[in-house]
Structures are given as C-alpha cells and as structure tokens.
Write a protein that holds these residues in place. Structure first.
Motif, PDB file in Angstrom:
ATOM      1  N   CYS A   1       0.823  -1.213   0.000  1.00 26.29           N
ATOM      2  CA  CYS A   1       0.000   0.000   0.000  1.00 26.29           C
ATOM      3  C   CYS A   1       0.856   1.263   0.000  1.00 26.29           C
ATOM      4  O   CYS A   1       0.547   2.239  -0.698  1.00 26.29           O
ATOM      5  N   ARG A   2       1.942   1.251   0.761  1.00 27.33           N
ATOM      6  CA  ARG A   2       2.841   2.408   0.787  1.00 27.33           C
ATOM      7  C   ARG A   2       3.453   2.651  -0.585  1.00 27.33           C
ATOM      8  O   ARG A   2       3.511   3.791  -1.083  1.00 27.33           O
ATOM      9  N   ASP A   3       3.972   1.586  -1.198  1.00 28.33           N
ATOM     10  CA  ASP A   3       4.654   1.727  -2.490  1.00 28.33           C
ATOM     11  C   ASP A   3       3.701   2.214  -3.576  1.00 28.33           C
ATOM     12  O   ASP A   3       4.064   3.057  -4.412  1.00 28.33           O
ATOM     13  N   LEU A   4       2.485   1.676  -3.574  1.00 25.60           N
ATOM     14  CA  LEU A   4       1.535   2.037  -4.634  1.00 25.60           C
ATOM     15  C   LEU A   4       0.999   3.455  -4.449  1.00 25.60           C
ATOM     16  O   LEU A   4       0.601   4.099  -5.430  1.00 25.60           O
ATOM     17  N   ARG A   5       0.983   3.949  -3.230  1.00 22.44           N
ATOM     18  CA  ARG A   5       0.507   5.314  -2.991  1.00 22.44           C
ATOM     19  C   ARG A   5       1.255   6.313  -3.858  1.00 22.44           C
ATOM     20  O   ARG A   5       0.676   7.279  -4.376  1.00 22.44           O
ATOM     21  N   ALA A   6       2.543   6.085  -4.083  1.00 23.89           N
ATOM     22  CA  ALA A   6       3.361   7.032  -4.841  1.00 23.89           C
ATOM     23  C   ALA A   6       2.891   7.179  -6.279  1.00 23.89           C
ATOM     24  O   ALA A   6       3.100   8.232  -6.900  1.00 23.89           O
ATOM     25  N   LEU A   7       2.252   6.153  -6.822  1.00 27.10           N
ATOM     26  CA  LEU A   7       1.780   6.233  -8.208  1.00 27.10           C
ATOM     27  C   LEU A   7       0.648   7.243  -8.383  1.00 27.10           C
ATOM     28  O   LEU A   7       0.369   7.667  -9.505  1.00 27.10           O
ATOM     29  N   PHE A   8       0.027   7.629  -7.294  1.00 27.20           N
ATOM     30  CA  PHE A   8      -1.097   8.563  -7.363  1.00 27.20           C
ATOM     31  C   PHE A   8      -0.649  10.020  -7.235  1.00 27.20           C
ATOM     32  O   PHE A   8      -1.471  10.932  -7.311  1.00 27.20           O
ATOM     33  N   GLY A   9       0.648  10.244  -7.019  1.00 26.08           N
ATOM     34  CA  GLY A   9       1.133  11.608  -6.855  1.00 26.08           C
ATOM     35  C   GLY A   9       0.453  12.302  -5.692  1.00 26.08           C
ATOM     36  O   GLY A   9       0.160  11.695  -4.661  1.00 26.08           O
ATOM     37  N   GLY A  10       0.162  13.579  -5.878  1.00 26.70           N
ATOM     38  CA  GLY A  10      -0.497  14.349  -4.831  1.00 26.70           C
ATOM     39  C   GLY A  10      -1.881  13.822  -4.504  1.00 26.70           C
ATOM     40  O   GLY A  10      -2.323  13.876  -3.348  1.00 26.70           O
ATOM     41  N   SER A  11      -2.583  13.279  -5.504  1.00 24.41           N
ATOM     42  CA  SER A  11      -3.922  12.747  -5.261  1.00 24.41           C
ATOM     43  C   SER A  11      -3.895  11.589  -4.280  1.00 24.41           C
ATOM     44  O   SER A  11      -4.899  11.288  -3.628  1.00 24.41           O
ATOM     45  N   GLY A  12      -2.747  10.947  -4.169  1.00 25.15           N
ATOM     46  CA  GLY A  12      -2.646   9.786  -3.308  1.00 25.15           C
ATOM     47  C   GLY A  12      -2.734  10.069  -1.832  1.00 25.15           C
ATOM     48  O   GLY A  12      -2.897   9.143  -1.028  1.00 25.15           O
ATOM     49  N   ILE A  13      -2.615  11.344  -1.443  1.00 19.08           N
ATOM     50  CA  ILE A  13      -2.717  11.666  -0.013  1.00 19.08           C
ATOM     51  C   ILE A  13      -4.123  12.101   0.372  1.00 19.08           C
ATOM     52  O   ILE A  13      -4.366  12.487   1.519  1.00 19.08           O
ATOM     53  N   THR A  14      -5.066  12.039  -0.562  1.00 19.92           N
ATOM     54  CA  THR A  14      -6.455  12.391  -0.267  1.00 19.92           C
ATOM     55  C   THR A  14      -7.246  11.121   0.050  1.00 19.92           C
ATOM     56  O   THR A  14      -6.805  10.001  -0.211  1.00 19.92           O
ATOM     57  N   SER A  15      -8.444  11.319   0.580  1.00 20.35           N
ATOM     58  CA  SER A  15      -9.304  10.171   0.903  1.00 20.35           C
ATOM     59  C   SER A  15     -10.005   9.622  -0.330  1.00 20.35           C
ATOM     60  O   SER A  15     -10.740   8.634  -0.240  1.00 20.35           O
ATOM     61  N   GLU A  16      -9.785  10.266  -1.490  1.00 15.38           N
ATOM     62  CA  GLU A  16     -10.440   9.803  -2.719  1.00 15.38           C
ATOM     63  C   GLU A  16      -9.898   8.456  -3.175  1.00 15.38           C
ATOM     64  O   GLU A  16     -10.608   7.666  -3.804  1.00 15.38           O
ATOM     65  N   TYR A  17      -8.640   8.185  -2.845  1.00 15.16           N
ATOM     66  CA  TYR A  17      -8.002   6.934  -3.262  1.00 15.16           C
ATOM     67  C   TYR A  17      -7.560   6.157  -2.020  1.00 15.16           C
ATOM     68  O   TYR A  17      -7.081   6.749  -1.053  1.00 15.16           O
ATOM     69  N   PRO A  18      -7.662   4.824  -2.038  1.00 13.08           N
ATOM     70  CA  PRO A  18      -7.510   4.046  -0.803  1.00 13.08           C
ATOM     71  C   PRO A  18      -6.115   3.642  -0.359  1.00 13.08           C
ATOM     72  O   PRO A  18      -5.964   3.276   0.809  1.00 13.08           O
ATOM     73  N   PRO A  19      -5.056   3.619  -1.195  1.00 11.90           N
ATOM     74  CA  PRO A  19      -3.800   3.028  -0.715  1.00 11.90           C
ATOM     75  C   PRO A  19      -3.241   3.622   0.565  1.00 11.90           C
ATOM     76  O   PRO A  19      -2.813   2.882   1.458  1.00 11.90           O
ATOM     77  N   LEU A  20      -3.223   4.955   0.701  1.00  8.31           N
ATOM     78  CA  LEU A  20      -2.647   5.546   1.917  1.00  8.31           C
ATOM     79  C   LEU A  20      -3.513   5.251   3.129  1.00  8.31           C
ATOM     80  O   LEU A  20      -2.990   4.985   4.219  1.00  8.31           O
ATOM     81  N   ARG A  21      -4.829   5.275   2.954  1.00  4.61           N
ATOM     82  CA  ARG A  21      -5.719   4.936   4.077  1.00  4.61           C
ATOM     83  C   ARG A  21      -5.456   3.495   4.528  1.00  4.61           C
ATOM     84  O   ARG A  21      -5.378   3.212   5.726  1.00  4.61           O
ATOM     85  N   HIS A  22      -5.322   2.584   3.570  1.00 12.44           N
ATOM     86  CA  HIS A  22      -5.009   1.199   3.931  1.00 12.44           C
ATOM     87  C   HIS A  22      -3.657   1.121   4.649  1.00 12.44           C
ATOM     88  O   HIS A  22      -3.518   0.430   5.662  1.00 12.44           O
TER      89      HIS A  22
END
Length: 399
Positions: free
Chosen positions: A345-366
């Motif tokens: 989940c940590r590694d894949l979060r980076a593929l989302f760029g800035g959007s990856g730190i929002t609640s819109e996408y799940p990897p960082l929340r997971h």
C-alpha cells in the motif's frame, strides 16, 4: 494485449478456493459496495463509523461469528470466514476489526469457554448484530505482556468485585457486553494469580467506556477504554471453562487468523485502484501505466499480493483440516502478511502523486490502518520471537 480485470487473474488465484466460498465472498463484496464503500472515506476523515447500523447489516449477512457452530452462528469453514475478512478489509481495516472483535474475540470466548446460560443469553443476539461485544485484555501499562495484568477480580460472598482498566478496546464505547480478563486470588502451581474471564454487561454499575480520540490510524473504528470501579458481578458471570492465560491467548490466535486473510484484501484494493488510476491518468501524453517505473511498482506489488494470498489460503486449508492450525503458524501469517500488505500500500501510494494523499483513493488509508494492525493482537516483534522460539527451541522473550 488487454489489461487484467483483477489482480487475481494472472495467477488464477480464485482457482485455489471452492466455488461456494467464492460465491459467498462475492455476496459480501456486493453488500459492502452498495452500503459502505462510497462512505468509508468520510467515516475515516470523521473518525467514526455507524457501528450499530452496520452490525445489524453484517448480522443479516451472517458474518458475525460465522465460523462458530450453533446459537444462531453459521458454522462456516475457516477459509470461507477468511475470504469474508478479505472483502471487509478491502473496504477498510476498521470493518474487519468490527467483525473480528465481535466474532473471533467476544463471541469466540463465550462460545468456547462460557456456560450454556451465557451462550444462550448472548450469542444469538450477537450473531444477529443486535448486541455488540468487546474484548478486554490489553491494559495501559502492560501491552504485550498479559501476565503483568493489574485488573483484579475478588470474591465478596458469592459475588465477584472487579477493579482495573483496559485500553485500546475496539467497540467498547458502543458495546452491550464485554469479555473482561482479570487476575483472581486463586493461585496456580507456581503461586501466581490465576487469570479468569468474565461476561460483563456494559450497563453494569461501575463500568465506564470512554472513547479514545485523536487517532491517525484505524479511524473508521470506535476504540475506547474499559474502566472498572468496584464492579459487582454475580458468581455465574465468570467463564467457567477458561482458567489461566491460555483462554485469552487462544481467542487472540483465532482473531489473528482473520487478520492473515483480511490484509490481503487491503493489498488487493490498493493494487486494483493503482491499476485503474495509472491506466487512465495521462502524463506527458501517455498513461502512467506505460512507463517502466510504473510497471515495475505494479509488478512488484502483484508478486507480493500473490504471495500473501497463497500463504493465507494455505493456513486456511490447515485450519480446516483435522490437524488444525498451530499458534506459530498463525504468527507466521500475521508477521508476513501484515508487513507485506502495508509495504504494498505504501509503495503504490506514490503512483497517485499528490492525489494519493487524499481520501479519494484508498492506498494511503489502507497503509495507515495497517500500522495499527501491525501492532495489535501481537506486535510484529512478538511474532518474530514466537517463530524464533519454534525455529531454535530457545525462548528469547525473557532475554
């Protein structure tokens, strides 16, 4: 060449499970998609979850105590229960925690160690989601050493008087019943106090369950304390078949099994969302998925997800067999699967760029949730030492 529809497709991971188990898992997934998935980001941000409403829905699905027999429980296989946990945690670890604490801790304790009267009073209501349970073992200053427990239960005539405090208790602020473990005045062969379990209705005088706030992990889960101030219980509140730490530790082993399967769902959801995002997000006039570094990350995550899924499936097969699963095998599953899923989940979060730190996408929340899962029901280090003891025959816990 067309993209895969699911991370399970390339290796044919579904083929290792029975069709009936997969069909039930799909029913669970459909219910979660329709009732929870679109709301879970807001629950996480608001640090709350409608536990009672969800418990009734999950009870109607048959998920609460589904691996137990009788008293309104489904009597499912361990593998079927594991697959249900996978779908729950694919939405959020808080959901799997709600089901796990209810079924594998509170209900399991009553089912395996309780009297017939205790089972008949609580298990049907808990299986239906009409009553929520919690499990009071962890204490503020004890953590991974339950033998250092300070909560006490003393006899007063035929009654028990409980005093003490429990910490980091999932569901306690919304619970109707709690299974509380305490040291009694009885001693074992070594002269040590014997630990006993008690079924405590949450509205008993002297019981308080303040909620814990300011969490930055597992926010879509209600966590609290249990404070016991001269709580008087009748003699029959004690779990008659649990004597010593073996009782609560066996409950924890049961709950850890659900974690082994559950975290594969978090990894799968992160990978699925990353495949979808990188396939549609255009950068430098090309989809992100067309770049070598993106494919490298996706391929690594797929390999890790496949490995932990196979490990979970194997442990499910062992648990369903006549030999049963051993605690050190569960420790291996929790140690490897939680750590691996968190890194996916940590590694894949980076593929989302800035959007990856929002609640819109799940990897960082997971990933943030899995920080809690790594700690509770046996820390990563405790499971390493458990396996070290099995591999070497030497107990390093006291060293």
């Amino acid at each position: 060449m067309s993209a895969v529809l699911s991370p399970d497709d390339i290796l044919g991971l579904d083929s290792i499970f029975e069709d009936d188990d997969l069909e039930f898992a799909s029913i669970v997934k459909k219910w979660l998609d329709e009732n929870v998935r679109d709301k879970i980001g807001d629950y996480f941000l608001d640090a709350t979850i409608p536990a009672r409403e969800l418990a009734e829905g999950l009870g109607e699905l048959g998920l609460l105590g589904m691996h137990l027999d009788g008293y309104g429980c489904g009597g499912s296989t361990a593998t079927q229960y594991g697959l249900a946990c996978r779908e729950l945690e694919a939405v959020d670890s808080g959901l799997r925690s709600l089901v796990s604490v209810q079924g594998s801790l509170a209900m399991f304790a009553i089912h395996h160690f309780g009297s017939e009267a205790q089972k008949e009073e609580w298990l049907p209501k808990m299986a239906a989601g009409k009553a929520i349970g919690c499990f009071g073992l962890t204490e503020p200053d004890v953590g991974s050493d339950p033998s250092g427990m300070k909560t006490t239960a003393k006899k007063d005539g035929s009654d028990w008087i409980l005093n003490g405090a429990k910490m980091w208790i999932t569901n306690s602020p919304v619970s109707d019943v709690m299974v509380v473990w305490a040291k009694t005045e009885e001693t074992n062969a070594k002269g040590e106090p014997v630990v006993r379990g008690f079924v405590v209705p949450s509205d008993t005088e002297g019981v308080q369950t303040p909620e814990i706030h300011r969490k930055i992990s597992l926010r879509a889960s209600i966590t609290g304390e249990i404070v016991l101030d001269n709580v008087r219980l009748p003699e029959d509140a004690m779990l008659p078949e649990a004597k010593g730490l073996k009782g609560p530790l066996s409950c924890l082993s049961e709950a850890r099994y659900g974690i082994v399967f559950g975290v594969t769902g978090a990894a799968r959801d992160a990978l699925q969302s990353a495949l979808e995002y990188t396939g549609t997000r255009v950068q430098f006039d090309r989809p992100l998925s067309s770049f070598q570094i993106s494919q490298q990350k996706l391929a690594k995550a797929f390999g890790q997800y496949s490995q932990i899924t196979l490990l979970a499936a194997h442990l499910g097969k062992i648990k369903d067999s006549e030999q049963g699963v051993r605690p050190e095998q569960i420790s291996l599953g929790k140690m490897v699967n939680v750590d691996t899923a968190m890194n996916v989940c940590r590694d894949l979060r980076a593929l989302f760029g800035g959007s990856g730190i929002t609640s819109e996408y799940p990897p960082l929340r997971h990933a943030v949730n899995l920080e809690t899962v790594l700690t509770y029901e046996g820390t990563h280090e405790v499971h390493q030492l458990t396996l070290g003891r099995s591999l070497t025959g030497i107990n390093a816990f006291a060293n």
